[in-house]
Design a protein around this motif. Structure first.
Motif, PDB file in Angstrom:
ATOM      1  N   PRO A  39       0.715  -1.064   0.292  1.00  0.00           N
ATOM      2  CA  PRO A  39       0.033   0.035  -0.020  1.00  0.00           C
ATOM      3  C   PRO A  39       0.822   1.199   0.064  1.00  0.00           C
ATOM      4  N   LEU A  40       0.624   2.332  -0.617  1.00  0.00           N
ATOM      5  CA  LEU A  40       0.949   3.539  -0.797  1.00  0.00           C
ATOM      6  C   LEU A  40       0.340   4.359   0.185  1.00  0.00           C
ATOM      7  N   SER A  41       1.104   4.226   1.591  1.00  0.00           N
ATOM      8  CA  SER A  41       0.455   4.959   2.634  1.00  0.00           C
ATOM      9  C   SER A  41       1.513   4.850   3.687  1.00  0.00           C
ATOM     10  N   PRO A  42       1.355   5.949   4.627  1.00  0.00           N
ATOM     11  CA  PRO A  42       2.072   5.859   5.858  1.00  0.00           C
ATOM     12  C   PRO A  42       1.407   4.776   6.870  1.00  0.00           C
ATOM     13  N   MET A  43       2.246   3.816   7.326  1.00  0.00           N
ATOM     14  CA  MET A  43       1.535   2.673   8.240  1.00  0.00           C
ATOM     15  C   MET A  43       2.527   2.631   9.716  1.00  0.00           C
ATOM     16  N   PRO A  44       1.574   2.937  10.677  1.00  0.00           N
ATOM     17  CA  PRO A  44       2.344   2.947  11.997  1.00  0.00           C
ATOM     18  C   PRO A  44       2.623   1.287  12.403  1.00  0.00           C
ATOM     19  N   LEU A  45       3.702   1.297  13.196  1.00  0.00           N
ATOM     20  CA  LEU A  45       3.969  -0.142  13.568  1.00  0.00           C
ATOM     21  C   LEU A  45       3.423  -0.582  14.801  1.00  0.00           C
ATOM     22  N   ARG A  46       2.448  -1.416  14.818  1.00  0.00           N
ATOM     23  CA  ARG A  46       1.495  -1.543  16.101  1.00  0.00           C
ATOM     24  C   ARG A  46       2.260  -2.364  17.028  1.00  0.00           C
ATOM     25  N   ARG A  47       2.845  -3.510  16.555  1.00  0.00           N
ATOM     26  CA  ARG A  47       3.488  -4.458  17.544  1.00  0.00           C
ATOM     27  C   ARG A  47       4.509  -5.411  16.683  1.00  0.00           C
ATOM     28  N   VAL A  48       5.443  -5.705  17.376  1.00  0.00           N
ATOM     29  CA  VAL A  48       6.487  -6.834  17.020  1.00  0.00           C
ATOM     30  C   VAL A  48       6.273  -8.221  17.368  1.00  0.00           C
ATOM     31  N   LEU A  49       6.253  -9.161  16.352  1.00  0.00           N
ATOM     32  CA  LEU A  49       6.058 -10.698  16.757  1.00  0.00           C
ATOM     33  C   LEU A  49       7.513 -11.296  16.462  1.00  0.00           C
ATOM     34  N   TYR A  50       7.816 -12.379  17.081  1.00  0.00           N
ATOM     35  CA  TYR A  50       9.120 -13.065  16.578  1.00  0.00           C
ATOM     36  C   TYR A  50       9.255 -14.319  17.324  1.00  0.00           C
ATOM     37  N   TYR A 104       9.273 -15.185   8.957  1.00  0.00           N
ATOM     38  CA  TYR A 104       8.314 -14.613   9.818  1.00  0.00           C
ATOM     39  C   TYR A 104       9.142 -14.631  11.402  1.00  0.00           C
ATOM     40  N   ASP A 105      10.374 -14.721  11.345  1.00  0.00           N
ATOM     41  CA  ASP A 105      11.299 -15.046  12.512  1.00  0.00           C
ATOM     42  C   ASP A 105      11.042 -13.570  13.395  1.00  0.00           C
ATOM     43  N   ILE A 106      10.883 -12.487  12.584  1.00  0.00           N
ATOM     44  CA  ILE A 106      10.383 -11.155  13.162  1.00  0.00           C
ATOM     45  C   ILE A 106       9.419 -10.547  12.322  1.00  0.00           C
ATOM     46  N   VAL A 107       8.449 -10.256  12.652  1.00  0.00           N
ATOM     47  CA  VAL A 107       7.121  -9.514  12.096  1.00  0.00           C
ATOM     48  C   VAL A 107       6.723  -8.376  12.822  1.00  0.00           C
ATOM     49  N   GLY A 108       7.008  -7.306  12.068  1.00  0.00           N
ATOM     50  CA  GLY A 108       6.399  -5.753  12.500  1.00  0.00           C
ATOM     51  C   GLY A 108       4.824  -5.986  11.811  1.00  0.00           C
ATOM     52  N   VAL A 109       4.079  -5.808  12.750  1.00  0.00           N
ATOM     53  CA  VAL A 109       2.720  -5.893  12.295  1.00  0.00           C
ATOM     54  C   VAL A 109       2.186  -4.208  11.893  1.00  0.00           C
ATOM     55  N   LEU A 110       2.140  -3.910  10.595  1.00  0.00           N
ATOM     56  CA  LEU A 110       1.966  -2.238  10.248  1.00  0.00           C
ATOM     57  C   LEU A 110       0.471  -2.318  10.112  1.00  0.00           C
ATOM     58  N   GLY A 111       0.212  -1.016  10.633  1.00  0.00           N
ATOM     59  CA  GLY A 111      -1.062  -0.633  10.723  1.00  0.00           C
ATOM     60  C   GLY A 111      -1.952  -0.042   9.286  1.00  0.00           C
ATOM     61  N   TRP A 112      -2.238  -1.218   8.625  1.00  0.00           N
ATOM     62  CA  TRP A 112      -2.879  -1.218   7.424  1.00  0.00           C
ATOM     63  C   TRP A 112      -4.347  -1.764   7.555  1.00  0.00           C
ATOM     64  N   ASN A 113      -5.240  -0.879   7.000  1.00  0.00           N
ATOM     65  CA  ASN A 113      -6.721  -1.581   7.033  1.00  0.00           C
ATOM     66  C   ASN A 113      -7.053  -2.178   8.421  1.00  0.00           C
ATOM     67  N   ASP A 114      -6.763  -1.511   9.359  1.00  0.00           N
ATOM     68  CA  ASP A 114      -7.326  -2.154  10.617  1.00  0.00           C
ATOM     69  C   ASP A 114      -7.839  -1.323  11.619  1.00  0.00           C
ATOM     70  N   ASP A 115      -8.146  -0.087  11.069  1.00  0.00           N
ATOM     71  CA  ASP A 115      -8.821   0.771  12.310  1.00  0.00           C
ATOM     72  C   ASP A 115      -9.452   1.933  11.276  1.00  0.00           C
ATOM     73  N   PRO A 116     -10.682   1.573  10.902  1.00  0.00           N
ATOM     74  CA  PRO A 116     -11.559   0.330  10.781  1.00  0.00           C
ATOM     75  C   PRO A 116     -11.029  -0.534   9.686  1.00  0.00           C
ATOM     76  N   VAL A 117     -11.345  -1.997   9.916  1.00  0.00           N
ATOM     77  CA  VAL A 117     -11.023  -2.860   8.880  1.00  0.00           C
ATOM     78  C   VAL A 117     -12.251  -2.719   7.885  1.00  0.00           C
ATOM     79  N   ALA A 118     -11.554  -2.506   6.712  1.00  0.00           N
ATOM     80  CA  ALA A 118     -12.673  -2.575   5.361  1.00  0.00           C
ATOM     81  C   ALA A 118     -12.498  -4.020   4.556  1.00  0.00           C
ATOM     82  N   ARG A 119     -13.573  -4.556   4.395  1.00  0.00           N
ATOM     83  CA  ARG A 119     -13.525  -5.854   3.783  1.00  0.00           C
ATOM     84  C   ARG A 119     -12.967  -5.532   2.280  1.00  0.00           C
TER      85      ARG A 119
END
Length: 163
Positions: A39-50, A104-119
């Motif tokens: 996505p062409l967009s700024p996306m906040p980093l919500r959390r990191v999984l590892y 996916y040894d390290i995964v940053g969850v980016l804030g895309w289509n999550d607030d709100p979610v659009a199908r």
């Protein structure tokens, strides 16, 4: 907020630049599920999984949590859990987060289509480990593990994908 920019195969944060891969569909303003685009967009980093069994938690400015064997991510636009982390087994289309490869040894969850979610607007846009050849992703931004750890340790709180 400490956002890096992504353009022309580079993730740039201040004076630092790291090679990165993006989606096989290129960069798109009108991102849709399954198009392979980033996505062409700024996306906040919500959390990191590892993967705790494969290395220490990355140092970063956002919450960090280990991935479990039964973690997944719903990518079925018709499901009520679309674009959300889910527990496996799961009855709809999903990605497994506990992978045999290292992507996916390290995964940053980016804030895309999550607030709100659009199908149908796209799901599971991650900042993750790149393949050895930096091959295109399914829409995510990917760096080498070393570079991803370095970027996260600089206080990264998001990425801004540019054309």
């Amino acid at each position: 907020m400490v956002f890096a920019t992504v353009r022309d195969g580079l993730l740039t944060l201040g004076c630092d630049r790291w090679r990165c891969a993006i989606g096989r569909g290129g960069v798109r303003r009108d991102k849709q599920e399954g198009d392979g685009a980033t996505p062409l967009s700024p996306m906040p980093l919500r959390r990191v999984l590892y993967r705790a069994d494969r290395g220490p938690p990355p140092r970063c400015a956002v919450p960090v949590e280990p991935i479990a064997r039964d973690d997944g991510w719903c990518d079925d636009p018709a499901h009520r859990s679309y674009n959300r982390m889910v527990r496996l087994p799961f009855d709809a289309s999903h990605e497994e987060l506990w992978r045999a490869d290292a992507l996916y040894d390290i995964v940053g969850v980016l804030g895309w289509n999550d607030d709100p979610v659009a199908r149908g607007r796209g799901s599971a846009i991650f900042l993750h480990v790149a393949s050895r050849d930096y091959g295109p992703t399914a829409g995510c931004v990917a760096l080498s593990e070393r570079d991803l750890r370095a970027a996260l340790s600089c206080g990264l709180t998001g990425v801004d994908v540019l054309e």
